[in-house]
Scaffold this motif. Structure first.
Motif, mmCIF file in Angstrom:
data_model
loop_
_atom_site.group_PDB
_atom_site.id
_atom_site.type_symbol
_atom_site.label_atom_id
_atom_site.label_comp_id
_atom_site.label_asym_id
_atom_site.label_seq_id
_atom_site.Cartn_x
_atom_site.Cartn_y
_atom_site.Cartn_z
ATOM 1 N N LEU A 1 40.351 -20.015 -76.788
ATOM 2 C CA LEU A 1 39.199 -20.974 -76.425
ATOM 3 C C LEU A 1 39.378 -21.664 -76.655
ATOM 4 O O LEU A 1 39.251 -23.086 -75.673
ATOM 5 C CB LEU A 1 37.832 -20.461 -76.303
ATOM 6 C CG LEU A 1 36.537 -20.469 -75.383
ATOM 7 C CD1 LEU A 1 36.763 -20.410 -74.265
ATOM 8 C CD2 LEU A 1 35.511 -20.001 -76.123
ATOM 9 N N PHE A 2 38.993 -21.845 -77.552
ATOM 10 C CA PHE A 2 39.275 -23.546 -78.088
ATOM 11 C C PHE A 2 39.396 -24.175 -77.647
ATOM 12 O O PHE A 2 39.942 -25.757 -77.407
ATOM 13 C CB PHE A 2 38.541 -23.240 -79.639
ATOM 14 C CG PHE A 2 37.754 -22.919 -80.159
ATOM 15 C CD1 PHE A 2 35.859 -23.574 -80.106
ATOM 16 C CD2 PHE A 2 36.985 -21.435 -80.582
ATOM 17 C CE1 PHE A 2 34.783 -22.402 -80.149
ATOM 18 C CE2 PHE A 2 36.115 -21.165 -80.392
ATOM 19 C CZ PHE A 2 34.188 -21.897 -80.374
ATOM 20 N N LEU B 1 45.873 -26.461 -75.374
ATOM 21 C CA LEU B 1 46.502 -25.446 -75.010
ATOM 22 C C LEU B 1 48.096 -25.462 -74.135
ATOM 23 O O LEU B 1 48.279 -25.927 -73.169
ATOM 24 C CB LEU B 1 45.566 -24.339 -74.094
ATOM 25 C CG LEU B 1 46.135 -23.341 -73.518
ATOM 26 C CD1 LEU B 1 45.733 -21.784 -74.468
ATOM 27 C CD2 LEU B 1 44.907 -22.279 -72.469
ATOM 28 N N HIS B 2 48.953 -24.808 -74.869
ATOM 29 C CA HIS B 2 50.292 -24.933 -74.222
ATOM 30 C C HIS B 2 51.180 -23.998 -73.421
ATOM 31 O O HIS B 2 50.090 -23.141 -73.065
ATOM 32 C CB HIS B 2 51.324 -24.267 -75.721
ATOM 33 C CG HIS B 2 52.947 -24.885 -74.831
ATOM 34 N ND1 HIS B 2 53.334 -24.221 -73.630
ATOM 35 C CD2 HIS B 2 53.482 -25.392 -75.437
ATOM 36 C CE1 HIS B 2 54.921 -24.582 -74.612
ATOM 37 N NE2 HIS B 2 54.269 -25.972 -75.425
ATOM 38 N N PRO B 3 51.135 -24.584 -72.318
ATOM 39 C CA PRO B 3 50.844 -23.870 -70.939
ATOM 40 C C PRO B 3 52.164 -23.560 -70.011
ATOM 41 O O PRO B 3 52.015 -22.008 -69.716
ATOM 42 C CB PRO B 3 51.725 -25.276 -69.456
ATOM 43 C CG PRO B 3 51.991 -26.172 -70.668
ATOM 44 C CD PRO B 3 51.706 -26.572 -71.932
ATOM 45 N N LYS B 4 52.509 -22.949 -71.925
ATOM 46 C CA LYS B 4 53.546 -22.034 -71.202
ATOM 47 C C LYS B 4 53.055 -20.413 -72.470
ATOM 48 O O LYS B 4 54.127 -19.212 -72.453
ATOM 49 C CB LYS B 4 55.415 -22.627 -71.818
ATOM 50 C CG LYS B 4 56.277 -22.922 -70.490
ATOM 51 C CD LYS B 4 56.792 -23.122 -70.925
ATOM 52 C CE LYS B 4 57.650 -24.951 -70.032
ATOM 53 N NZ LYS B 4 59.252 -24.729 -70.633
ATOM 54 N N SER B 5 52.269 -20.798 -73.010
ATOM 55 C CA SER B 5 52.040 -19.768 -73.783
ATOM 56 C C SER B 5 52.009 -18.048 -73.503
ATOM 57 O O SER B 5 52.751 -17.080 -73.981
ATOM 58 C CB SER B 5 50.463 -19.783 -74.487
ATOM 59 O OG SER B 5 50.173 -21.255 -74.866
ATOM 60 N N MET C 1 40.365 -12.169 -71.623
ATOM 61 C CA MET C 1 40.927 -11.817 -73.460
ATOM 62 C C MET C 1 42.048 -12.977 -73.018
ATOM 63 O O MET C 1 42.239 -12.859 -74.841
ATOM 64 C CB MET C 1 41.536 -10.530 -73.369
ATOM 65 C CG MET C 1 41.261 -9.225 -72.976
ATOM 66 S SD MET C 1 40.361 -9.080 -74.197
ATOM 67 C CE MET C 1 41.264 -8.920 -75.028
ATOM 68 N N ARG C 2 42.876 -13.532 -72.432
ATOM 69 C CA ARG C 2 43.552 -14.331 -73.064
ATOM 70 C C ARG C 2 43.629 -15.334 -73.949
ATOM 71 O O ARG C 2 43.578 -16.611 -74.499
ATOM 72 C CB ARG C 2 44.256 -15.543 -71.823
ATOM 73 C CG ARG C 2 44.887 -14.585 -71.054
ATOM 74 C CD ARG C 2 45.749 -15.439 -69.665
ATOM 75 N NE ARG C 2 46.507 -14.335 -68.685
ATOM 76 C CZ ARG C 2 47.346 -14.897 -68.421
ATOM 77 N NH1 ARG C 2 46.945 -16.318 -67.393
ATOM 78 N NH2 ARG C 2 47.772 -13.897 -67.436
ATOM 79 N N ALA D 1 50.268 -6.868 -69.905
ATOM 80 C CA ALA D 1 48.972 -6.319 -68.606
ATOM 81 C C ALA D 1 48.374 -6.306 -69.060
ATOM 82 O O ALA D 1 47.292 -6.274 -68.824
ATOM 83 C CB ALA D 1 49.978 -4.564 -69.117
ATOM 84 N N LEU D 2 47.562 -6.317 -70.316
ATOM 85 C CA LEU D 2 46.408 -6.315 -70.734
ATOM 86 C C LEU D 2 45.922 -7.663 -70.344
ATOM 87 O O LEU D 2 44.751 -7.737 -70.202
ATOM 88 C CB LEU D 2 46.561 -6.174 -72.293
ATOM 89 C CG LEU D 2 44.976 -6.539 -72.626
ATOM 90 C CD1 LEU D 2 44.205 -5.615 -72.590
ATOM 91 C CD2 LEU D 2 45.380 -6.613 -74.096
#
Length: 610
Positions: A252-253, A260-264, A225-226, A217-218
């Motif tokens: 971010l980097f 960035l893994h798409p399922k993270s 925040m992701r 939820a955050l």
């Protein structure tokens, strides 16, 4: 043990802590010189606080009764991984020694303010523009084309410290540069020195905790925040997938570098929502004594991963902590999950009744203990557990008739309740020398004593049964075949066994009672806690136990005093009950006819006597 910076460079094991000796000596010298606020002293304090941070995160992540539903990697930590990470704290010593050299260039601690906000802001900015991209690039180069060479199959806070010396030097640099620059420009403070390091450790521990602590939820409420903070799920993908999630703390980097893994975040949401797999088997254990509660897997794995052995340091230093833990257990008074492992693809769990050994012998405590055991059985039945096995005192005859109380009270139980004593008896009986003609048996009228006596008399072995109750002796004797009854002999004194070298002990023996045995006697035991060996001219067996087959997974906890990969026979008896798919309850008196059946089933499934 696995390679680690100091233990591998110098092969000195735990003597590595002596490398910190000059820092301690310098702190003592400065204290005697009147400088009670020296850098050396604060480095010692910081070292202790950092170690405590990792230990607290480790304890939390292994409190399965709190975290089991949000574990990222479901597998348990095994002994191989524990040994590989045994010297996880080498990096703390390495960084402390590096810091002890660098602080010579810093102002004296006494001259520093408690906190400077501009120094904190500068360190944070440098972390974002220097530490994060440098770590990302270095990690990406090191992991190119393959999954990360993670030191652990299952991430733990200790895994964060189990890297190679080169990896730890890189981490030291990305952590230390922002701090060093802030001090170099005159914006340093004692609060920054402590805060920057401890927050860095806190975030590393969180990522390696293997428990999804951040609610989905955050990230849904605050999408940015992701990119500002990673999660344990995010880090786990770096160790299992190729070319993804290389960041230190800020995704971010990875987003900028298209790694960035798409399922993270979908996976993070799935895990944080909770998933509680139902075990096929539960072993309902109890704590033996106050000090042995420190042996719990979520306390110190350097203790729990080895057979429990009390020593003076453990008793003196840890007893207050153990007492506090006992009081907390009493306060919550609820059975909780202690550990788990997988055998033949099936989930096996250990639950613990929050009661200690001495409580089982207090008459006024019996009802409360039985209530706890009953609640655990009903909970297992509701969940769909197939077999629940009772540990030693949880099936005490005077407490609940070896589990009969619960089966009679709840005749429609789907879970099979098993005391496991049939296999315990089989283990003891298979330890007795084949050429034995006579044995001395104490605890002779107990469930195990009765079964052992009846089995041996059928083998034409004379059994000296120590009991003052002629009525109970005669009752057991009448159960034996008529042609074998003369092999059962009632004795009332230990002196009757002064010529018998095979003692089967079901009742705790004092030194005086042991003195009645002839030299060369071997004491087989089924008494809890086990008898202490006082005779140097005799040998003492351990509690009946069996070794698991090699395909057991995720087992990283020694069950009380037995060695690695070994469990008590009553635990193993429940496992065999499950593997065989038997549908009967094993409670109350032991069926002597089934002793060989259960033993052969255990052998068939790869369990072995110790």
């Amino acid at each position: 043990m696995a390679a680690a910076p100091f233990s591998s460079w110098f092969n000195i094991g735990n003597y590595k802590y002596m490398l910190y000796g000059p820092v301690v000596a310098n702190a003592i010298w400065e204290w005697r010189e009147g400088n009670s606020n020296s850098w050396s002293l604060h480095l010692i304090i910081l070292f202790a606080l950092r170690a405590l941070t990792y230990q607290l995160w480790y304890s939390f992540s292994n409190m399965l009764f709190l975290t089991r539903r949000r574990r990222v990697v479901k597998q348990g930590v095994d002994f191989h991984q524990i040994d590989k990470e045994w010297h996880w704290d080498d990096f703390l010593i390495l960084q402390a020694l590096l810091a002890s050299m660098l602080v010579r260039l810093a102002p004296p601690m006494a001259e520093l303010p408690l906190l400077q906000l501009k120094g904190c802001a500068a360190a944070l900015l440098l972390h974002v523009v220097f530490s994060e991209p440098v770590f990302y690039l270095a990690n990406r180069c090191a992991s190119r084309g393959r999954p990360s060479s993670s030191p652990a199959a299952v991430p733990t806070p200790m895994s964060a410290g189990a890297g190679t010396p080169l990896q730890q030097l890189m981490v030291s640099a990305v952590m230390g540069v922002p701090l060093a620059v802030a001090f170099a420009v005159g914006w340093g403070s004692s609060g920054l020195a402590y805060g920057h390091v401890l927050v860095f450790d806190f975030l590393r521990c969180m990522g390696y905790s293997n428990v999804e602590v951040l609610p989905a939820a955050l990230f849904e409420a605050l999408p940015p925040m992701r990119f500002l903070i990673y999660s344990p799920t995010y880090l786990s993908l770096h160790h299992t997938e190729k070319n993804c999630n290389f960041c230190l703390f800020m995704p971010l980097f990875d987003a900028l570098g298209k790694t960035l893994h798409p399922k993270s975040w979908d996976l993070q949401k799935e895990i944080s929502s909770g998933d509680d797999r139902i075990p096929d088997f539960v072993f309902l254990a109890h704590v033996v004594d106050i000090v042995s509660s420190i042996h719990a897997p979520f306390m110190f794995r350097s203790l729990s991963s080895k057979p429990f052995a009390a020593n003076l340091l453990l008793v003196v230093v840890m007893w207050p902590i153990a007492l506090l833990w006992m009081l907390l257990m009493w306060a919550f008074s609820k059975t909780f999950l202690l550990s788990f492992y997988y055998l033949r693809g099936r989930l096996h769990q250990t639950w613990v009744v929050p009661r200690y050994g001495f409580q089982y012998f207090l008459p006024f405590a019996r009802k409360g203990i039985n209530d706890q055991i009953e609640l655990a059985i009903l909970r297992a039945d509701k969940l769909g557990v197939k077999v629940l096995s009772l540990a030693a005192l949880n099936k005490n005859e005077s407490l609940n008739g070896g589990g009969t109380l619960f089966v009679n009270k709840h005749p429609n139980l789907r879970v099979r309740v098993v005391h496991g004593n049939t296999l315990t008896a089989a283990v003891i009986l298979n330890e007795i020398p084949r050429d034995a003609k006579e044995v001395f048996l104490t605890g002779a009228t107990s469930k195990l004593g009765r079964a052992i006596a009846l089995y041996l008399c059928r083998k034409n072995i004379r059994v000296l049964m120590l009991t003052l109750s002629t009525e109970r002796f005669q009752k057991i004797q009448k159960e034996a075949p008529a042609e074998c009854q003369h092999h059962l002999v009632q004795v009332t004194k230990y002196q009757a066994a002064q010529n018998c070298k095979t003692w089967i002990v079901g009742k705790w023996l004092t030194p005086r009672e042991q003195s009645c045995a002839p030299p060369g006697t071997h004491f087989h035991q089924f008494v809890v806690p086990p008898t202490i060996g006082f005779r140097k001219d005799c040998t003492y067996g351990k509690l009946a136990a069996m070794r698991f087959p090699k395909d057991v997974q995720g087992l990283g906890y020694c069950e009380y005093t037995v060695e690695r990969g070994v469990v008590h026979a009553c635990h193993a008896g429940g496992v065999v009950h499950l593997l065989e798919g038997w549908r009967h309850h094993e409670v109350g008196a032991i069926d002597v006819e089934r002793i060989d059946v259960v033993w052969e089933a255990a052998m068939k499934h790869g369990l072995a006597p110790v």
